[in-house]
Design an enzyme around this catalytic site. Structure first.
Site, PDB file in Angstrom:
ATOM      1  N   SER A 423       0.819  -1.214   0.000  1.00  0.00           N
ATOM      2  CA  SER A 423       0.000   0.000   0.000  1.00  0.00           C
ATOM      3  C   SER A 423       0.857   1.270   0.000  1.00  0.00           C
ATOM      4  O   SER A 423       1.586   1.522  -0.947  1.00  0.00           O
ATOM      5  CB  SER A 423      -0.957  -0.029   1.196  1.00  0.00           C
ATOM      6  OG  SER A 423      -1.915   0.991   1.124  1.00  0.00           O
ATOM      7  N   ASP A 624     -10.175  -4.762  -4.628  1.00  0.00           N
ATOM      8  CA  ASP A 624      -9.698  -3.617  -3.851  1.00  0.00           C
ATOM      9  C   ASP A 624     -10.384  -2.348  -4.341  1.00  0.00           C
ATOM     10  O   ASP A 624     -10.243  -1.962  -5.496  1.00  0.00           O
ATOM     11  CB  ASP A 624      -8.182  -3.499  -4.018  1.00  0.00           C
ATOM     12  CG  ASP A 624      -7.549  -2.507  -3.054  1.00  0.00           C
ATOM     13  OD1 ASP A 624      -8.286  -1.717  -2.440  1.00  0.00           O
ATOM     14  OD2 ASP A 624      -6.313  -2.537  -2.915  1.00  0.00           O
ATOM     15  N   HIS A 657      -7.940  -5.153  -0.070  1.00  0.00           N
ATOM     16  CA  HIS A 657      -6.693  -4.418   0.101  1.00  0.00           C
ATOM     17  C   HIS A 657      -5.736  -5.070   1.094  1.00  0.00           C
ATOM     18  O   HIS A 657      -4.520  -5.116   0.867  1.00  0.00           O
ATOM     19  CB  HIS A 657      -7.003  -2.981   0.533  1.00  0.00           C
ATOM     20  CG  HIS A 657      -5.826  -2.058   0.457  1.00  0.00           C
ATOM     21  ND1 HIS A 657      -5.255  -1.674  -0.738  1.00  0.00           N
ATOM     22  CD2 HIS A 657      -5.101  -1.434   1.422  1.00  0.00           C
ATOM     23  CE1 HIS A 657      -4.237  -0.862  -0.511  1.00  0.00           C
ATOM     24  NE2 HIS A 657      -4.118  -0.702   0.797  1.00  0.00           N
TER      25      HIS A 657
END
Length: 708
Positions: A423, A624, A657
Site C-alpha cells: 500500500s 480492492d 486491500h
C-alpha cells in the site's frame, strides 16, 4: 547574532543574519550557547527539490521551501565572498532582499546553477517549479512567542474538531454494524452458525483448535517448571528443532513484534536509523536465536544522517553480516508497511505471516517503519514543534526509504536487497524511484515487490467523508486536523483500551472507512492484527492523501488528472497501431510514429522512470476499492514505461486491500511467489555467497524479460 540594522544599511551579512534567524532551531535574538549551536548554517539539497537545513552543531532540520533554502545559500556565499558579482548585481537594502525573493535567474535555463553536492553555494540552486502533486510545504520558523500561541491554537481547535470527526466515523461504523448484528443473532436463534459461510471456515476451526492445544501445552510446561533452571532452559533451547518458541500460552494482545516472533521460534532486535532530515526511525531485524547473536545496543543505536556512506561507523566484525560463514549468508529483504500501520502488520499470523515465512525460508528479513510510528523522534525537534510534523509522502520516499535501505545494506554487506512493500509503502517507493526524485536508489534494489500497489485511486475515494476532506480548503483542513499529529486521540485509545476491545473497534472503524471485510482472515487473530495500527502520522501527510490539491483530487501519485484523462483517451484510440509498432522491435521513443495525430505519438514521452529503475513484481487485489492496481498494470502493459521490466504480475480477483497480508491463503497465493521472485532476481555472484532459500533450489536466474 548581530542585531538587525536599518533597512537602508542592510548588506549581504545582515541579510544572511536575518535569513538565519528565520530558519534556525531556536530564536537567535538572545545570546546563548544553545541558540548559537542550533543556528541555521546552510541548506543541503538531498534532491534538487528537497532542501534540509544544516545547523552549526551539525544537526539537521526538515525540509523548507525551495526559495528559502536558495536564499540562505546565496546570502551565505555572498557574505563569505563580499564584493563579487552577486553583491554588485543586487546592491543593498530592502530592494536587495526583495530581489532575492523574486530572482528570475532561478528559472533561467542559461544560468550557471548546479545541483551537485560539491557545487559553490551560490550555484547550488534547484528549480523552483515543483510537480503539482508535491506542493511546497509551509515554513514554520523558530518557536517565538507568537508562533507558540499560533501552534497552541491549532492544537486546541484540532483537539475538538478532529475528535468530532472521529466520533462521526465511529458512529457511522456502529450504525452500519447493526444489520450485521441482527443477522448474526437471527442465525444463532435459528441454530445456525453465522460463520459457516466464511470461505475458510473449516481451516479457521482447525487453526483455532491448534492454538488452544499449543497454549495448553505451554501452560502445562510452565507449570511443571515454575521457575526454569539454567540447565532446563539450555536443554529446551538446545532442541534439535530449527525454530524453538520461547513464548507461548494465551495471546495477551500486545503491540510487540518481538513477542510474536518468539512465539514462532524467532526474535527481533531494533536499530535506530537517522534520516537525512534528522528523523529517527525504527528498523526491526528478525533472526533465529539458534544461529545468530543479537548485536550490541550501542551498535544498533548508532547512525549518521548520511545514506550509503563510504566509511562505516563501527568495526565490520560487529555487523550481522559477519555472523554467517561464506556461502551460508542470508540474502537481505526489507519490508515496508502501509498507511496508518507499522511493520508489525507483517507479523500477525504466526507462521503464516509474510515476515516470519520469509525468515524461516532462509532470508535475512528486516522490517522498516516510517517516521514517527509509535514513538515520534527527531535529532533536534520536539513533539510540539510543528516542524516535527511538516512532511508528507515525498519526504517518506526520498528520506525514509533510502535511510532504511542504506542501513540494511551497511549491516548485511550486500550491494542490493529485495524490497517488499504494501500500500503506502509502494507509494513512497514509486515516488522515490521516479526520475525527478531519487532514481539512483534503483541501483540498490534487486527487485521491488509491490503488494496492493497504491498508485491510482480506487472508487472509494468518492465516499462522503473522504469527499469532505477533499473539498475543504488547506486552511480549514489545518484548523480541523491541526498542524501536528493526525487525530492523536487514536493513539491515546491504543494506550488506554484493553487489546480485545481496541482490536474489535479498530476493525469496525477501518472496515467502515475502507469498505473491506475479514472474510478471508483468521478471525481468531483479528484483534492481534489491529494492535499494530494506527501509528502517529502527520496531518500534512494525510492532507497529501485526502486534501484538495494532491492524490484525492488528481487520482494518481505521479500524474495529474488531466494527464490521466489524456492517457485514457490515447489508450482507447489506436491501440492496434501501437501494438504493431512495438512488435516490430522499435524501442527508441523519438522514433515512434504519430499514428495520425501528435497526441498518440510516443507513449513513453511522459515516463516516470529511467534506466535505473529495478525490476517490478506486482500483486494486485482484484476486489480492492481503495486503489486501482489494474490501471497500473495497464500502464506497464501499454509501454508507457519503456524502462520498467515486470518480472511477475498477478491479479487475485477475490482479494481486498489487506488480504495480500492477512488472508489465510496468502502464503500460497502471495508469499511463495514473493520468495521465488526475490531469489530469481538475485544475481549469480550474490547467490554464491548465500544459502538457497527453502523451495528455491530449482529457481533459475531471471533472464531480464518482462512478463506479459
Amino acid at each position: 547574532m548581530p542585531t538587525i540594522p536599518t533597512q537602508h544599511s542592510l548588506g549581504a551579512k545582515d541579510l544572511y543574519t536575518r535569513q538565519v534567524k528565520s530558519l534556525s532551531l531556536l530564536p537567535q535574538d538572545y545570546n546563548s550557547p544553545e541558540a548559537a549551536s542550533s543556528a541555521a548554517v546552510k541548506a543541503k539539497f538531498i534532491t534538487p527539490l528537497d532542501p534540509v537545513i544544516e545547523t552549526a552543531n551539525g544537526g539537521r532540520l526538515p525540509t523548507v521551501p525551495l526559495h528559502e533554502a536558495e536564499k540562505l545559500n546565496r546570502l551565505r556565499d555572498e557574505a563569505e565572498h563580499p564584493g563579487e558579482d552577486g553583491d554588485k548585481k543586487r546592491g543593498t537594502g530592502v530592494a536587495a532582499e526583495q530581489e532575492l525573493d523574486d530572482d528570475a535567474s532561478i528559472d533561467d535555463p542559461t544560468s550557471d546553477q548546479s545541483t551537485k553536492a560539491d557545487a559553490p553555494l551560490r550555484s547550488a540552486i534547484p528549480p523552483t517549479k515543483t510537480h503539482p502533486l508535491f506542493p511546497q510545504l509551509p515554513l514554520y520558523g523558530p518557536p517565538t512567542l507568537l508562533r507558540k500561541v499560533q501552534s497552541f491554537g491549532f492544537q486546541l481547535s484540532s483537539a475538538f474538531l478532529s475528535l468530532a470527526f472521529l466520533g462521526t466515523i465511529v458512529l457511522g461504523s456502529v450504525f452500519t454494524s447493526i444489520p450485521l448484528l441482527i443477522r448474526h443473532v437471527y442465525l444463532r436463534l435459528t441454530f445456525r452458525d453465522p460463520d459457516a459461510r466464511r470461505p475458510f471456515y473449516e481451516e479457521e476451526k482447525r487453526r483455532g483448535k491448534a492454538r488452544k492445544e499449543s497454549a495448553r501445552a505451554w501452560k502445562q510446561r510452565r507449570r511443571r517448571n515454575t521457575s526454569l533452571s539454567k540447565n532446563d532452559d539450555e536443554e529446551y533451547t538446545g532442541s534439535d528443532e530449527e525454530f524453538v518458541p520461547t513464548e507461548g500460552g494465551k495471546d495477551p494482545l500486545v503491540c510487540d513484534v518481538g513477542y510474536y516472533a518468539r512465539r514462532v521460534g524467532l526474535d527481533v532486535e531494533e536499530f535506530s536509523v537517522h534520516t537525512e532530515d534528522g528523523f529517527i526511525i525504527a528498523l526491526w531485524h528478525i533472526y533465529n536465536p539458534k544461529d545468530y547473536t543479537r548485536t550490541s545496543s550501542s551498535h544498533r543505536g548508532r547512525d549518521i544522517p548520511i545514506v550509503f556512506p563510504k566509511a562505516h561507523l563501527d568495526d565490520d566484525n560487529a555487523k550481522p553480516s559477519q555472523q554467517y560463514p561464506p556461502g551460508k549468508r542470508k540474502y537481505p529483504v526489507l519490508l515496508v508497511h502501509g498507511l496508518l500501520q507499522s511493520a508489525g502488520a507483517y507479523c500477525t499470523n504466526d507462521d503464516d505471516s509474510l515476515a516470519f515465512y520469509l525468515a524461516k525460508s532462509g532470508y535475512d528479513v528486516w522490517l522498516g517503519n516510517n517516521r514517527h510510528g509509535f514513538r515520534p523522534r527527531h535529532q533536534m525537534l520536539t513533539y510540539n514543534d510543528p516542524r516535527m510534523w511538516n512532511w508528507n509522502i515525498r519526504q517518506m520516499g526520498v528520506m525514509d526509504l533510502p535511510a532504511l535501505i542504506s542501513r540494511v545494506l551497511s549491516e548485511t554487506g550486500f550491494p542490493k536487497l529485495g524490497l517488499v512493500c504494501h500500500s503506502q509503502g509502494t507509494t513512497e517507493t514509486f515516488v522515490a524511484l521516479a526520475k525527478e526524485q531519487r532514481p539512483d536508489l534503483g541501483n540498490k534494489i534487486s527487485v521491488f515487490c509491490a503488494l496492493a500497489p497504491a498508485v491510482y485511486a480506487g472508487p472509494l475515494i468518492g465516499k462522503m467523508y473522504f469527499k469532505f476532506m477533499r473539498v475543504i480548503s488547506p486552511g480549514m483542513f489545518r484548523l480541523i486536523f491541526g498542524i501536528h499529529a493526525f487525530i492523536p486521540f487514536m493513539m491515546t485509545m491504543h494506550r488506554w483500551l484493553p487489546g480485545w476491545l481496541y482490536g474489535a473497534m479498530g476493525y469496525r472503524v477501518f472496515s467502515f472507512l475502507f469498505n473491506w471485510s475479514d472474510d478471508r482472515w483468521d478471525q481468531g487473530l483479528r484483534n492481534r492484527m489491529f494492535q499494530f495500527a494506527p501509528v502517529y502520522v502527520s496531518s500534512e501527510s494525510m492532507r497529501w492523501w485526502l486534501g484538495r490539491e494532491c492524490f484525492a483530487s488528481q487520482k494518481c501519485i505521479l500524474a495529474t488528472r488531466e494527464e490521466g484523462q489524456r492517457e485514457e483517451e490515447e489508450d482507447e484510440d489506436g491501440d492496434g497501431a501501437m501494438e504493431e509498432y512495438f512488435e516490430q522491435g522499435k524501442s527508441h521513443l523519438s522514433e515512434e510514429p504519430g499514428h495520425g495525430t501528435e497526441g498518440r505519438a510516443g507513449r513513453g514521452r511522459n515516463a516516470w522512470y529511467d534506466e535505473q529503475v529495478p525490476p517490478f513484481a506486482l500483486w494486485v487485489a482484484g476486489s480492492d476499492e481503495l486503489v486501482d492496481g489494474r490501471r497500473l498494470l495497464r500502464r506497464f502493459e501499454r509501454r508507457r514505461e519503456p524502462h520498467v521490466r515486470v518480472v511477475h504480475r498477478k491479479v487475485i480477483e477475490e482479494y481486498e486491500h489487506l488480504d495480500v497480508l492477512w488472508a489465510m491463503d496468502m502464503i500460497e497465493k502471495v508469499g511463495q511467489e514473493v520468495k521465488q521472485v526475490i531469489w530469481r532476481t538475485t544475481d549469480p555472484q550474490t547467490r554464491e555467497m548465500c544459502r538457497v532459500p527453502k523451495g528455491c533450489d530449482a529457481i533459475e536466474v531471471w533472464d531480464g524479460s518482462t512478463q506479459r
